[in-house]
Design a protein around this motif. Structure first.
Motif, PDB file in Angstrom:
ATOM      1  N   PHE A  76       3.167   3.279  28.707  1.00 15.16           N
ATOM      2  CA  PHE A  76       2.658   2.019  28.116  1.00 15.16           C
ATOM      3  C   PHE A  76       1.635   2.145  26.959  1.00 15.16           C
ATOM      4  N   CYS A  77       1.483   3.623  26.556  1.00 14.79           N
ATOM      5  CA  CYS A  77       0.086   3.565  25.683  1.00 14.79           C
ATOM      6  C   CYS A  77       0.359   4.878  24.727  1.00 14.79           C
ATOM      7  N   VAL A  78      -0.143   4.803  23.592  1.00 16.62           N
ATOM      8  CA  VAL A  78      -0.113   5.870  22.710  1.00 16.62           C
ATOM      9  C   VAL A  78      -0.973   7.112  23.021  1.00 16.62           C
ATOM     10  N   TYR A  79      -1.579   6.941  24.098  1.00 12.58           N
ATOM     11  CA  TYR A  79      -2.606   7.953  24.400  1.00 12.58           C
ATOM     12  C   TYR A  79      -1.861   9.108  25.147  1.00 12.58           C
ATOM     13  N   VAL A  80      -0.680   8.819  25.483  1.00  7.02           N
ATOM     14  CA  VAL A  80       0.205   9.743  26.453  1.00  7.02           C
ATOM     15  C   VAL A  80       0.822  10.806  25.705  1.00  7.02           C
ATOM     16  N   THR A 114      -4.230 -12.995  32.583  1.00  3.23           N
ATOM     17  CA  THR A 114      -4.092 -11.460  32.386  1.00  3.23           C
ATOM     18  C   THR A 114      -3.111 -11.621  30.903  1.00  3.23           C
ATOM     19  N   CYS A 115      -3.312 -10.459  30.412  1.00  5.91           N
ATOM     20  CA  CYS A 115      -2.688 -10.276  29.062  1.00  5.91           C
ATOM     21  C   CYS A 115      -1.199 -10.444  29.040  1.00  5.91           C
ATOM     22  N   ALA A 116      -0.272 -10.685  27.869  1.00  6.00           N
ATOM     23  CA  ALA A 116       1.119 -11.022  28.273  1.00  6.00           C
ATOM     24  C   ALA A 116       1.701  -9.678  28.440  1.00  6.00           C
ATOM     25  N   GLY A 141       0.624   5.762  33.186  1.00  6.10           N
ATOM     26  CA  GLY A 141      -0.555   4.944  32.974  1.00  6.10           C
ATOM     27  C   GLY A 141      -1.739   5.601  32.459  1.00  6.10           C
ATOM     28  N   GLU A 142      -2.686   4.741  32.037  1.00  2.42           N
ATOM     29  CA  GLU A 142      -3.855   5.320  31.300  1.00  2.42           C
ATOM     30  C   GLU A 142      -5.026   4.197  31.789  1.00  2.42           C
ATOM     31  N   THR A 143      -6.579   4.923  31.848  1.00  2.00           N
ATOM     32  CA  THR A 143      -7.417   3.900  32.068  1.00  2.00           C
ATOM     33  C   THR A 143      -8.179   3.534  30.666  1.00  2.00           C
ATOM     34  N   THR A 144      -7.274   2.624  29.937  1.00  2.00           N
ATOM     35  CA  THR A 144      -7.662   1.975  28.880  1.00  2.00           C
ATOM     36  C   THR A 144      -8.529   0.538  29.074  1.00  2.00           C
ATOM     37  N   CYS A 145      -7.864  -0.265  29.119  1.00  2.00           N
ATOM     38  CA  CYS A 145      -8.482  -1.608  29.362  1.00  2.00           C
ATOM     39  C   CYS A 145      -8.422  -1.991  30.850  1.00  2.00           C
ATOM     40  N   GLY A 284      -4.508  -5.248  15.106  1.00  4.50           N
ATOM     41  CA  GLY A 284      -4.831  -5.564  16.441  1.00  4.50           C
ATOM     42  C   GLY A 284      -4.112  -5.101  17.378  1.00  4.50           C
ATOM     43  N   SER A 285      -3.714  -5.950  18.379  1.00  3.26           N
ATOM     44  CA  SER A 285      -2.890  -5.496  19.748  1.00  3.26           C
ATOM     45  C   SER A 285      -1.535  -5.022  19.250  1.00  3.26           C
ATOM     46  N   PRO A 286      -0.895  -4.323  20.526  1.00  2.00           N
ATOM     47  CA  PRO A 286       0.346  -3.846  19.875  1.00  2.00           C
ATOM     48  C   PRO A 286       1.342  -4.690  20.103  1.00  2.00           C
ATOM     49  N   PHE A 287       2.771  -4.649  19.113  1.00  3.53           N
ATOM     50  CA  PHE A 287       3.669  -5.582  19.456  1.00  3.53           C
ATOM     51  C   PHE A 287       4.869  -4.905  19.954  1.00  3.53           C
ATOM     52  N   SER A 310      -2.299  -1.129  14.191  1.00  2.00           N
ATOM     53  CA  SER A 310      -1.649  -1.343  15.500  1.00  2.00           C
ATOM     54  C   SER A 310      -1.096  -0.090  16.141  1.00  2.00           C
ATOM     55  N   CYS A 311      -0.789  -0.183  17.542  1.00  2.00           N
ATOM     56  CA  CYS A 311      -0.261   1.022  18.043  1.00  2.00           C
ATOM     57  C   CYS A 311       1.074   0.972  17.848  1.00  2.00           C
ATOM     58  N   VAL A 312       1.783  -0.173  17.688  1.00  2.00           N
ATOM     59  CA  VAL A 312       3.036   0.037  17.078  1.00  2.00           C
ATOM     60  C   VAL A 312       2.991  -0.142  15.734  1.00  2.00           C
ATOM     61  N   TYR A 314       0.563   1.613  12.506  1.00  2.00           N
ATOM     62  CA  TYR A 314      -0.278   2.948  11.842  1.00  2.00           C
ATOM     63  C   TYR A 314      -1.145   3.791  13.072  1.00  2.00           C
ATOM     64  N   ARG A 315      -1.512   3.146  14.172  1.00  2.00           N
ATOM     65  CA  ARG A 315      -2.278   3.976  14.944  1.00  2.00           C
ATOM     66  C   ARG A 315      -1.510   4.938  15.727  1.00  2.00           C
ATOM     67  N   ASN A 316      -0.329   4.743  15.703  1.00  2.00           N
ATOM     68  CA  ASN A 316       0.752   5.633  16.226  1.00  2.00           C
ATOM     69  C   ASN A 316       1.092   6.895  15.604  1.00  2.00           C
ATOM     70  N   PHE A 376      -6.432 -12.870  26.032  1.00  2.00           N
ATOM     71  CA  PHE A 376      -7.080 -11.969  27.338  1.00  2.00           C
ATOM     72  C   PHE A 376      -7.260 -10.678  27.051  1.00  2.00           C
ATOM     73  N   CYS A 377      -7.120 -10.177  25.956  1.00  2.00           N
ATOM     74  CA  CYS A 377      -7.193  -8.560  25.598  1.00  2.00           C
ATOM     75  C   CYS A 377      -8.489  -8.621  25.069  1.00  2.00           C
ATOM     76  N   THR A 378      -9.460  -8.846  25.972  1.00  2.00           N
ATOM     77  CA  THR A 378     -11.135  -8.785  25.625  1.00  2.00           C
ATOM     78  C   THR A 378     -11.511  -7.583  24.671  1.00  2.00           C
ATOM     79  N   PRO A 379     -11.123  -6.235  24.704  1.00  2.00           N
ATOM     80  CA  PRO A 379     -11.508  -5.413  23.747  1.00  2.00           C
ATOM     81  C   PRO A 379     -11.005  -5.819  22.384  1.00  2.00           C
ATOM     82  N   TYR A 380      -9.760  -6.201  21.966  1.00  2.00           N
ATOM     83  CA  TYR A 380      -9.530  -6.445  20.723  1.00  2.00           C
ATOM     84  C   TYR A 380     -10.078  -8.103  20.186  1.00  2.00           C
ATOM     85  N   MET A 381     -10.129  -8.857  21.206  1.00  2.00           N
ATOM     86  CA  MET A 381     -10.621 -10.198  20.872  1.00  2.00           C
ATOM     87  C   MET A 381     -11.961 -10.175  20.528  1.00  2.00           C
TER      88      MET A 381
END
Ligand code: BJ8
Length: 422
Positions: A76-80, A114-116, A141-145, A284-287, A310-312, A314-316, A376-381
């Protein structure tokens, strides 16, 4: 879809009635949003095909891969680190998380606010609608948010397949060391479940494959800098979404073919919209697929999306892994260091993200930035406020979810913002 996959879906335990409903909504949305676009590159036909087969042919491919004893790793995350998954001849897939599906079920386990994205990955599984999750051997998974971290505990109770990588919150020397150890542990885990040892040549090959994919996506991104824009934001977004599902070698070839065609368009100054159309960078948040709402609103409001910070997006693909290593340990260090350079808002401080937004804004010759945070995505908000204070270009901050309830209101705000850019 090219054939009837019902027996396969049945074997995977999907809820066939609900699944048919989902595919029909998806197909209608795709026709309305994608196939109604004018002057699309021919090369998009491949990506149209992939999306039409997202729960069909690709699922069959994964099913066949498993028969050959290859392991399917869901994320679920580009850190993997994808390189490590490929180095054990595994298949790396992003799991379904982009639609308002099974929220009622999900809300039995997580709060409504909780975020969508989190509710969606739980909802897809709980309502038997994600064939990918059923095919996975391991879900990483990963311990991000905080939301993801806690939801993974519950997801493990449901799936019994979770493996969580610890992502530090900061980027000091001790944090980097922690992360390097996590990457080593992940390598060991992959070797254990696959029964295959990572060799130097496998690691070099897999690093090259993933870098080639990133280079193709970088090439596509840089072509979006031209005016008139040779490809729509919607189409580019789709390519970036499919990057998480498709076979990486085939995907890279198809993106490069698309880029060859787009380069010809650029030479002829051919665009999907007239020169001078307002250009939007989304940040911002991924799509996750099929989250096309914001792009559709922007591109139906007289502007064009020229990039996704976004992770979907440039960040990817922004950073490559250094391929210059001569031992497995050295390779693992290069991989760990490449992933540590990702500027997710879960880190503090995360000043490089402001630099990256500014650079992308300039490189893509954008006229304005729309900061998009999932509700509800606090880090990006929160980070949106910081970016707004530090930059000096037109900036619109929005918070939304996967529902269509705020469509009209969002469209009004986006249209008003675009008016100011003309
Ligand atoms: S690297 S952005 S993919 S964590 S939207 S679940 S952050 S509350 S998805 Fe992400 Fe990795 Fe970071 Fe990228 Fe939480 Fe926010 Fe929801 Fe999110």
């Amino acid at each position: 879809m090219s054939k009837d996959y019902t027996p396969l879906w049945k074997e995977l335990g999907l809820d066939l009635v609900k699944h048919d409903g989902l595919l029909s909504v998806l197909s209608d949305a795709y026709k309305n949003i994608y196939l109604s676009q004018k002057n699309r590159p021919e090369g998009m036909k491949y990506f149209d095909f992939v999306i039409s087969e997202v729960h069909g042919l690709r699922i069959e491919e994964l099913y066949e891969a498993k028969k050959e004893k290859r392991k399917v790793i869901g994320t679920f995350c580009v850190y993997v680190p994808e390189e490590l998954v490929l180095a054990v001849d595994g298949v790396y897939v992003g799991l379904c998380a982009g639609a308002e599906v099974g929220f009622e079920e999900a809300e039995k386990y997580v709060p409504r606010n909780t975020c969508a994205l989190i509710k969606a990955f739980m909802g897809f599984k709980l309502s038997g609608l994600c064939p990918y999750v059923e095919l996975t051997d391991l879900i990483v998974g990963e311990t991000t948010c905080d939301g993801k971290k806690k939801a993974y505990e519950i997801f493990d109770e449901i799936t019994k397949k979770m493996y969580v990588m610890e992502i530090p919150n900061m980027k000091n020397e001790e944090d980097r060391q922690l992360w390097l150890n996590e990457v080593k542990k992940f390598k060991n885990k992959l070797e254990e479940i696959s029964g295959k040892q990572i060799t130097l040549s496998f690691l070099k090959k897999s690093t090259e494959i993933v870098n080639q994919k990133r280079k193709a996506l970088q090439r596509l991104s840089s072509l979006r800098a031209y005016d008139p824009p040779p490809i729509s934001g919607l189409d580019s977004l789709l390519v970036n979404q499919i990057a998480f599902y498709d076979d990486p070698v085939r995907f890279t070839m198809k993106v490069n073919e698309l880029c060859d065609e787009i380069e010809e368009r650029v030479k002829k100054a051919e665009g999907v919209v007239p020169k001078g159309t307002p250009r939007i960078l989304i940040s911002g948040s991924p799509f996750a697929i099929p989250n096309w709402k914001l792009h559709a609103i922007v591109e139906n409001s007289g502007a064009i999306v020229v990039g996704e910070e976004s992770c979907v997006g440039y960040r990817n693909f922004r950073n490559l892994t250094d391929e210059n290593f001569n031992s497995i340990d050295e390779g693992i260090e290069k991989i760990a260091s490449r992933y540590m350079s990702i500027d997710c808002a879960c880190f503090t401080p995360n000043t490089e993200r402001i630099d990256n937004v500014t650079k992308l804004y300039k490189d893509l010759k954008a006229d304005g930035v729309i900061h998009y945070a999932l509700q509800f995505c606090t880090p990006y908000m929160i980070e949106a406020f910081k970016i707004d204070r530090k930059i000096d270009f037109p900036f619109l901050r929005i918070e939304t979810d996967y529902s269509m309830e705020d469509f009209g209101q969002l469209k009004t705000r986006v249209e008003a913002f675009i008016e100011t850019l003309k």
